[in-house]
Each structure stands twice: as C-alpha cells, then as structure tokens.
Design a protein around this motif. Sequence first.
Motif, PDB file in Angstrom:
ATOM      1  N   THR A 179       1.070  -1.486   0.078  1.00  0.00           N
ATOM      2  CA  THR A 179      -0.121   0.042   0.086  1.00  0.00           C
ATOM      3  C   THR A 179       0.990   1.341  -0.093  1.00  0.00           C
ATOM      4  N   THR A 180       1.867   1.425   0.485  1.00  0.00           N
ATOM      5  CA  THR A 180       3.122   2.423   0.469  1.00  0.00           C
ATOM      6  C   THR A 180       3.202   2.260  -0.814  1.00  0.00           C
ATOM      7  N   TYR A 181       3.860   1.244  -1.326  1.00  0.00           N
ATOM      8  CA  TYR A 181       4.084   1.633  -2.694  1.00  0.00           C
ATOM      9  C   TYR A 181       3.437   2.120  -3.707  1.00  0.00           C
ATOM     10  N   ASP A 182       1.878   1.790  -3.058  1.00  0.00           N
ATOM     11  CA  ASP A 182       0.843   2.322  -4.765  1.00  0.00           C
ATOM     12  C   ASP A 182       0.715   3.382  -4.677  1.00  0.00           C
ATOM     13  N   ALA A 183       0.799   3.910  -2.938  1.00  0.00           N
ATOM     14  CA  ALA A 183       0.951   5.610  -2.565  1.00  0.00           C
ATOM     15  C   ALA A 183       1.541   6.030  -3.296  1.00  0.00           C
ATOM     16  N   LYS A 184       3.049   5.847  -3.079  1.00  0.00           N
ATOM     17  CA  LYS A 184       3.744   6.450  -3.621  1.00  0.00           C
ATOM     18  C   LYS A 184       3.429   6.717  -5.246  1.00  0.00           C
ATOM     19  N   THR A 185       2.657   5.717  -6.085  1.00  0.00           N
ATOM     20  CA  THR A 185       2.747   6.004  -7.476  1.00  0.00           C
ATOM     21  C   THR A 185       1.578   6.909  -8.006  1.00  0.00           C
ATOM     22  N   SER A 212      -4.528   4.760   6.629  1.00  0.00           N
ATOM     23  CA  SER A 212      -4.291   4.084   7.481  1.00  0.00           C
ATOM     24  C   SER A 212      -4.690   3.418   8.580  1.00  0.00           C
ATOM     25  N   ASN A 213      -5.037   2.673   7.683  1.00  0.00           N
ATOM     26  CA  ASN A 213      -5.672   1.813   8.481  1.00  0.00           C
ATOM     27  C   ASN A 213      -4.923   0.192   8.643  1.00  0.00           C
ATOM     28  N   VAL A 214      -3.951   0.206   7.553  1.00  0.00           N
ATOM     29  CA  VAL A 214      -3.518  -0.810   7.224  1.00  0.00           C
ATOM     30  C   VAL A 214      -1.796   0.005   7.702  1.00  0.00           C
ATOM     31  N   PRO A 215      -0.483  -0.320   8.161  1.00  0.00           N
ATOM     32  CA  PRO A 215       0.720  -0.149   8.326  1.00  0.00           C
ATOM     33  C   PRO A 215       1.373   0.173   6.969  1.00  0.00           C
ATOM     34  N   ALA A 216       2.347   1.174   7.858  1.00  0.00           N
ATOM     35  CA  ALA A 216       3.093   1.259   6.129  1.00  0.00           C
ATOM     36  C   ALA A 216       4.007   1.125   5.989  1.00  0.00           C
ATOM     37  N   SER A 217       4.701  -0.113   7.082  1.00  0.00           N
ATOM     38  CA  SER A 217       5.951  -0.543   6.762  1.00  0.00           C
ATOM     39  C   SER A 217       5.563  -3.082   7.201  1.00  0.00           C
ATOM     40  N   LEU A 218       5.920  -3.395   7.065  1.00  0.00           N
ATOM     41  CA  LEU A 218       5.920  -4.438   7.774  1.00  0.00           C
ATOM     42  C   LEU A 218       7.615  -5.287   8.054  1.00  0.00           C
ATOM     43  N   GLN A 219       7.260  -6.543   8.639  1.00  0.00           N
ATOM     44  CA  GLN A 219       8.266  -7.285   8.837  1.00  0.00           C
ATOM     45  C   GLN A 219       8.375  -8.734   7.781  1.00  0.00           C
ATOM     46  N   GLU A 220       7.839  -9.204   6.889  1.00  0.00           N
ATOM     47  CA  GLU A 220       7.660  -9.613   6.257  1.00  0.00           C
ATOM     48  C   GLU A 220       8.391 -11.271   7.100  1.00  0.00           C
ATOM     49  N   ARG A 221       7.675 -12.547   6.420  1.00  0.00           N
ATOM     50  CA  ARG A 221       8.501 -13.687   7.918  1.00  0.00           C
ATOM     51  C   ARG A 221       8.250 -15.164   6.976  1.00  0.00           C
ATOM     52  N   ALA A 222       8.861 -16.307   7.369  1.00  0.00           N
ATOM     53  CA  ALA A 222       8.178 -17.637   7.291  1.00  0.00           C
ATOM     54  C   ALA A 222       8.298 -18.000   8.056  1.00  0.00           C
ATOM     55  N   TRP A 223       7.965 -18.993   7.790  1.00  0.00           N
ATOM     56  CA  TRP A 223       7.671 -20.238   9.619  1.00  0.00           C
ATOM     57  C   TRP A 223       8.043 -21.484   9.408  1.00  0.00           C
ATOM     58  N   THR A 224       7.871 -22.410   9.909  1.00  0.00           N
ATOM     59  CA  THR A 224       8.471 -23.972   9.439  1.00  0.00           C
ATOM     60  C   THR A 224       7.452 -24.663  10.337  1.00  0.00           C
ATOM     61  N   SER A 225       7.203 -25.744   9.534  1.00  0.00           N
ATOM     62  CA  SER A 225       6.554 -26.584  10.490  1.00  0.00           C
ATOM     63  C   SER A 225       6.820 -27.429  11.981  1.00  0.00           C
ATOM     64  N   PRO A 226       5.945 -27.804  12.660  1.00  0.00           N
ATOM     65  CA  PRO A 226       6.808 -27.529  14.217  1.00  0.00           C
ATOM     66  C   PRO A 226       7.630 -29.284  14.339  1.00  0.00           C
ATOM     67  N   ILE A 227       7.995 -29.183  15.277  1.00  0.00           N
ATOM     68  CA  ILE A 227       8.946 -30.499  15.771  1.00  0.00           C
ATOM     69  C   ILE A 227       7.460 -30.789  17.426  1.00  0.00           C
ATOM     70  N   TRP A 228       7.290 -31.662  17.544  1.00  0.00           N
ATOM     71  CA  TRP A 228       6.007 -31.803  18.342  1.00  0.00           C
ATOM     72  C   TRP A 228       6.928 -32.981  18.830  1.00  0.00           C
TER      73      TRP A 228
END
Length: 751
Positions: A583-589, A596-612
């Motif tokens: 949304t920040t990239y689109d706003a610049k365009t 204002s209803n979503v964050p301007a930045s975020l921290q992308e991520r990865a999740w593994t399957s668990p070990i039980w």
Amino acid sequence: MTLWRSVGCSFAMTALGFGVGILATSPSFAQANPERNVYFGQTHVHTSWSFDAYVFGNTVTGPEDAYKYALGQPIKHPGGYMVQLKRPLDFQAVTDHAEYVGTVRLANDPTSALSKLPIAEKLKVQSKDDIQKIYLFLGASLLKNEPIKELTDPQVAGSVWKQTVAIADKYYQPGKFTTFAAYEWTSTPNNSNMHRNVIFKDTKKVPEVPYTSIDSTHPEDLWSWMDAQRRVGNELLAISHNANLSDGIMFPLDVDSKGRPIDAAWAQDRMNNEPLSEITQLKGTSETHPSLSPNDEFASFEIFTYLLGGATRAPKIHGSYIREAYQNGLGMQDARGYNPYKFGVVGASDSHNTAVAYSQSNYFGGHGLLDATPQTRLSGKETAGATMDLLSVSGLGGVWAEENTRESIFAAMQREETFGTSGPRIKVRLFGGWGFGPDVLKKDWVKTGYADGVPMGSDLAAPKGKAPTFIVWAVKDPDEANLDRIQIIKGWTKSGQIFEKVYDVAWSGNRKLVHAPIQNVLYGGNDMTLPPVGNTVDVKNASYTNAIGAVELKTVWTDPDFDPSLHAFYYARVLQIPTPRWTTYDAKTLGVPPPSNVPASLQERAWTSPIWYTPTADMRAKAPHGETVADLTQRGAATLDDAQLRDLIVSKTFKVRNTVTDQRFEITYAAGGRRMISSINGKMPDPEQMGDVFHPNSLGTADYEIRNGRIVTTIEGTPFEVTVYRLGDKVIAARSNEFGYANYEVEGVSP
C-alpha cells in the motif's frame, strides 16, 4: 443427448490437442539429493475457469497460462497489462473451484453448447453490473445448497476436469518443474471458510469428476471420498485454507461439522487427509491473533478479520488460528489420547488473476478488475464488505525434497517437511534432537540433523537428554530484505490449560536480550526481549536499505524451560527487517499518503512446520496431575444450579485461584450482566489487561448470563461456559474448553 455429446466431443478434441505437447519421456535430471533441496511453489491459484474469477474480470487466461506464468513467461493481467515472474517457481498446482468449474466461461463462449442453454442467459457478462449479479446467483446456490442442475451435469464437469488434468501433464517437466492435478473444494457454511485444496500425487488414476461441496459441505464426507480414492490406488491429500476466515470452525474441539462428538477416529481421519494448512495468503495470516497471543510482539502481522460474502457479524477468533490449534491439539492429546492438529504449513496465494504477485514492490492485486490498479486498490471502496487495502501479498510454499518430481514433492508434503513464507524466498531449516552440540554447525550439520534428529514436521524421538536441542538456519531471499531474527515458538499444555512462549534464538547485529515486563499478566509470557533491529523504511519514497540485518542466521538452541512430563511443540519463525507494505508503494505511485488503516511497513517472514514432543507414559504417570471434573464427581461434588450460582456471584466480588498457574483474581459480577476483573495477584490491572480468569485469552469486560447451571459468556465471539461445583466447604470451577479439568478454586466471595 445430442447437445451434451457435442460438448463432450468438443472438450475431448481440445484435450487431444493438449496431448501433442506432452513429454513422451522424462528428461534426465540430477541425481536425488538425500539431504534434500529446497523447492518453492504455489498450491492455490485460480484462473478464468473459476466462476468467481471470471465474474471478477479474469475472462481470458486459463490453467495453461498459470503454468506459463509459473515458468517465468509473461501473461496478460485482467487489467490488460502484462505480468511476469522474475524467477520461475519449482512447482505449482492450479486449484480452480470444482463447483461450476468452467461454466461461466462456457456460457460466455458463443461456440460452446452450454451457451445455447437457457441457463446461460443468467451467466453472461455484458456489463460491470453483471459481475455482482452472477457472483451472488452462483454463490447463493452454494451457500443454500441448492445446486443448479444444468451446471452440475457430470459430462460438463468431467470434461473440464479432463482438460485440467491434461494441462497439468503437458507442463510437467520432472527435474525442472512439477505440476499437480488439483482443485478446490469450496464449502462455505454460514459465510465461513472451510475450503480445501485437493492435490493428487499423480494423474494415473484420477477420478472422472472431483468431489465438490455440491456433493457435501462437510469435510468429513470429503475425507471419506479421499479414503475411497486411496483404496483404488489414487494417492491424494488436502490442504486446508486460511483458517482466519473460518469463524472458529476450522479447528473444532468438541463436535465435528455434523454435530457429532469428536473422537480418535475423527482425529485420525483428519490427520490422514489434511497434513497441511495455509498459514498465510491474500486474505491474511492465520498463524495467531493479538487477542490470542498478546505477549507476542509480532502477532499482528497481516490480520484480516472477515467473513466470506461480506457478512457483517464479528467472526470468532477462537478456532480460527493455527498456533491455538496446535496448543489445543496438545490438550486433546493429553486429556483424550488423540491429536487431530499435528499438521504442517505452507504459504499460498488464492489469487483469482491466474498470475500471482509475491512482491510488496510489484503487487497487482488478486481479484481481477476489482483491484487491478493502484487507484482501485486504495479507493477505500468496499467490495463484499472489505476494502482492498486490507488484502495481503500472496504467500509462498517451501518444501525440502530429494528432487523436483511429483513423487518427491508430494512425499515432502505428506511428511510435513514444509514451510510457508509471506512471499519472499526465505530458506529455513529446523531439526530437533537430544544431543546437538554447539559445534554441530561447523561441518555436515544437515547430515547430522537427519541422522541424529528429526526435521520440521516430525516427532522427537524418546528423550535421551535433559532437554531437546534444535538446529535452526535461515538465509534471506537474494532479491529481498535482510533478516532480523529467528524465533522459536513453543506451545505446551498442562492440566487442560494451554501456554506459549516466543524465544529469540538468533539475530543480526550486536543486540542483546534484555529484561522486559510481561505485556499481559493473564498469559504469563516472556521475561526477556530483543531490541528492534531498526527501520530504514522511507515511507514517502517507498524505499528501504539493507544497511541493517543479516544475510544468514543459524544457531543451536536448547529449551531452557523444558518439562519432560508435558506435551509440547516447537516451530521456527524468521523475520526480515522492515520494508514498505504494498500500500505504501501504491501510495507513492499515486502521490498520496499511505492508508491509515494498515501499517506503512511490515516485517515479512517465514514459518516452519512444527516438531512435536510427546512424553512417555512413565513420565506422565510420575508427574502431578490437576483435578478433573470426573475426579470431583467421583468424590461426590454437587453441581451448583442457576439459583445457587446467582446467590454465589451476582453483585459480588468473586475471589478465585488458578490452581495451574497459582494466579489469584478478583472478579466482579454486576447485577446487570457484566463482569470485570478488579485485581490480579492483589494489584489492579492495567486497562488493556482486563480479562476473565476462567479463560486467559479474553481481554476486557464481557457480558455474562446464568443458564442451565452454567455461567455463560463469550470470548472473542466464541461461546464459553463455566460450571461450579461444591465439595464439602470447597467451591471449585471448570471452564468448558479445558478438556475436563477443574482448575479454579473459589477462595472467597464478598459483597
């Protein structure tokens, strides 16, 4: 008959045309790697053959185009411009909705037989107004379970399915690019998402027609059909969709979708058929929710609280998120002897554009013409009850497999050696064992991980040490942001209560863990925290730099809080440094401020399957156990009725101790049907920590009523009950979702 014969013949001729391009022999490819390679792919994408995609404006591109796009070839977006992946994928399944598959496309094709039928007039798109009309017409028939006979004729559905399978075979290139015959089973009871993607291992014995939600809206019936497929030699699996839109019914605790008690057979059926679930996709992230994990500072990532079809009622949080399902699964295992929720994760898309956008900086929507441009995406206009700026970039699935073939990748999905990302191609591995030393990373650590431990998606072997150790490793996507940290998320259960803790185990820079106050005392939580990595995002210019963070992170970590008598799970979460949200990239365009209803930045991520981890029977027998309702009943405890409950709590302050955590609370039950916590361990809580002692996952005051011998309230929209017992001079309470334990002792009541 003549009409439908001509339809089938037309389809058959097309399918034969596809066969020209099918590889006659498998090409040679590299020898299988016993230590396994990482492969990135997509298990959830729609083309114009899905009726909703067609009415959204995706009227041209089909499954062939989806595979071309995955291979790196340019295709046309519904908005009229070309889109192309910078790097091809390793595998893909096209999962068009099986319900009415291909029918809207055929109704709008004047050369098809279907277009000549009277029903076709209701499916023709001649203006923008027709989009909503057709969508509601077809969608309502599914929601009401009133199928349209002309559109469910097996000769139509079967012919389209044959084309789907033929196209998958045409683009399968063993060793280079893997395709799967697949479809989406689209059950949506009461606007709740119960969708599953069904993936076939190969195409040798696929059925004549898929099993759809028109056949049944119950997942239990889908599983029975899948079991029947296996009996005739057709191996397949299902991936449950984004549970965050399920309104609490994706991960039930007590009864199944037909209202029958959940038992060990149900748990086994689910485990046999659904080894994976989507942890993130266009419609938000399903890992956890801030209300479920208030002490997890990263729990608010891409939260999308919504019900399909734009239903206005608030969706239920409990039963809708993966981490809580893992925790409740442990509680079920401990109390009942079975766990239906030992599944792995993938990231996925759910794009209805045929093409999929994985990058924040190159996002082009996922719903045809509805979000095809920055202007439409940031317009603030609601479509089916939601604005488009709330949607996320597509997730991506990762598997660790010996080679890029159907057999190898399918096996990886079955054994849950999978992970999901929010779009970037972050590589991550997790091994668990009992003797990994700090020097294991110096040489052949992957080989050692397999030889002396287990990978993600597995169960730890019987204890061989004081606490389990884990090897965790992550490498950034070379085209994306650096890495901030790796975390291990642990969940466990004790006496029917569920717990979690987030450990920072590896991070970039010279930061050090510091003591920090627990954010919400009702939950317990972390007493150590890692300072933020920093933030290089320039919101105005929609840019960032890789001046912070790391390219690679790895460590060996030992659980410092291990209790060998308690069931537990562990999974890794990898965070990137902050980057601009799409949304920040689109706003610049557009030259406007970001919404204002979503964050301007975020921290992308990865999740593994668990070990039980599962304790041995001997360890469980030696450990202290909490009191159960069965214990109370056997000892002659009496259940308080409505009148006794009213006399006990109404207009009074109810003092109670949680016998598992030893926390003490004072709860005031007002005569008007509201309750609130007035103290926690003798101190007045902060306003944001107000909750219900009988359920640590409830924040704020709530309504209550006394009904049928129970104190009845709700938690995040989920019904919840408390039963109170008197045993001699003791008053003891049990909550309805603590698996039969009675964990609350009343220590006093005052006016």
